[in-house]
Write a protein that holds these residues in place. Structure first.
Motif, PDB file in Angstrom:
ATOM      1  N   ASP A   1       0.824  -1.210   0.000  1.00 55.30           N
ATOM      2  CA  ASP A   1       0.000   0.000   0.000  1.00 55.30           C
ATOM      3  C   ASP A   1       0.860   1.263   0.000  1.00 55.30           C
ATOM      4  OD1 ASP A   1      -2.335  -1.484  -0.040  1.00 55.30           O
ATOM      5  OD2 ASP A   1      -2.673  -1.322   2.127  1.00 55.30           O
ATOM      6  N   TYR A   2       1.931   1.253   0.792  1.00 57.86           N
ATOM      7  CA  TYR A   2       2.822   2.417   0.840  1.00 57.86           C
ATOM      8  C   TYR A   2       3.490   2.647  -0.516  1.00 57.86           C
ATOM      9  CZ  TYR A   2       2.470   2.537   5.971  1.00 57.86           C
ATOM     10  OH  TYR A   2       2.030   2.619   7.255  1.00 57.86           O
TER      11      TYR A   2
ATOM     12  N   ARG B   1       0.955   4.106  -2.891  1.00 61.13           N
ATOM     13  CA  ARG B   1       0.709   5.501  -2.526  1.00 61.13           C
ATOM     14  C   ARG B   1       1.862   6.400  -2.967  1.00 61.13           C
ATOM     15  NH1 ARG B   1      -0.172   6.935   3.756  1.00 61.13           N
ATOM     16  NH2 ARG B   1      -0.030   9.187   3.634  1.00 61.13           N
ATOM     17  N   TYR B   2       3.082   5.959  -2.707  1.00 57.96           N
ATOM     18  CA  TYR B   2       4.256   6.738  -3.089  1.00 57.96           C
ATOM     19  C   TYR B   2       4.321   6.912  -4.608  1.00 57.96           C
ATOM     20  CZ  TYR B   2       8.980   8.244  -3.907  1.00 57.96           C
ATOM     21  OH  TYR B   2      10.066   8.954  -4.347  1.00 57.96           O
TER      22      TYR B   2
ATOM     23  N   ALA C   1       1.744   9.319  -5.962  1.00 61.63           N
ATOM     24  CA  ALA C   1       2.143  10.712  -5.712  1.00 61.63           C
ATOM     25  C   ALA C   1       3.265  11.126  -6.655  1.00 61.63           C
ATOM     26  CB  ALA C   1       2.572  10.889  -4.259  1.00 61.63           C
TER      27      ALA C   1
END
Length: 170
Positions: free
Chosen positions: A150-151, A154-155, A158
């Motif tokens: 998930d991280y 997300r990264y 972005a």
């Protein structure tokens, strides 16, 4: 850096066991670790297939996912200079891993696509890379794997929407 054992957890670097850190220190750690990750990814690409650089691997992967595209589409997708993509495409063509076909919507434009050899080598390298990730993450609990995934999503989301920064700016 020395690892510290916590009850019911794998060894963690000592700096994590020491307590919370500042956001700036966390960003520095992320920067350093992602740089290390990128360096290892580039180095391991040559071991997976001696003639397939990390850039070539990612270009082949995009061609497979997209079903083929123009060289300018590759340059735009990866934010690479057209001349860089042109050199990579020429090398992949010489190796017999990609070919060209006319764009059905505009016959003046050439579409790049994987050849049978390109599809085969991409599948081999992809499986080798997946196995390497499986080995490195084998001891991680499912919840950590999901959180890490998930991280990363997300990264990268972005990063994909951030405007490019000119070199030399903070």
């Amino acid at each position: 850096m020395k690892a510290v054992e916590r009850p019911d957890e794998a060894a963690v670097p000592e700096r994590e066991a020491a307590g919370p850190r500042t956001a700036e220190a966390a960003v520095e750690t992320i920067h350093r670790e992602m740089t290390t990750f990128a360096r290892r990814a580039r180095a391991s690409a040559g071991r997976m297939h001696p003639e397939l650089s990390l850039v070539s691997y990612t270009l082949l992967g995009h061609l497979e996912e997209s079903g083929g595209c123009r060289a300018t589409d590759l340059a735009a997708h990866y934010a690479l200079d057209k001349s860089t993509v042109s050199r990579q495409v020429a090398a992949l063509e010489r190796a017999g891993l990609i070919g060209r076909r006319p764009d059905p919507d505009d016959h003046r434009v050439q579409m790049l696509e994987l050849t049978a050899a390109g599809t085969r080598i991409l599948a081999q390298v992809t499986e080798s890379r997946r196995e390497a990730f499986r080995e490195r993450l084998a001891g991680w609990p499912r919840e950590d794997l999901e959180r890490f995934a998930d991280y990363l999503l997300r990264y990268n989301a972005a990063a994909a929407t951030a405007p490019p920064r000119p070199s030399g700016t903070a």
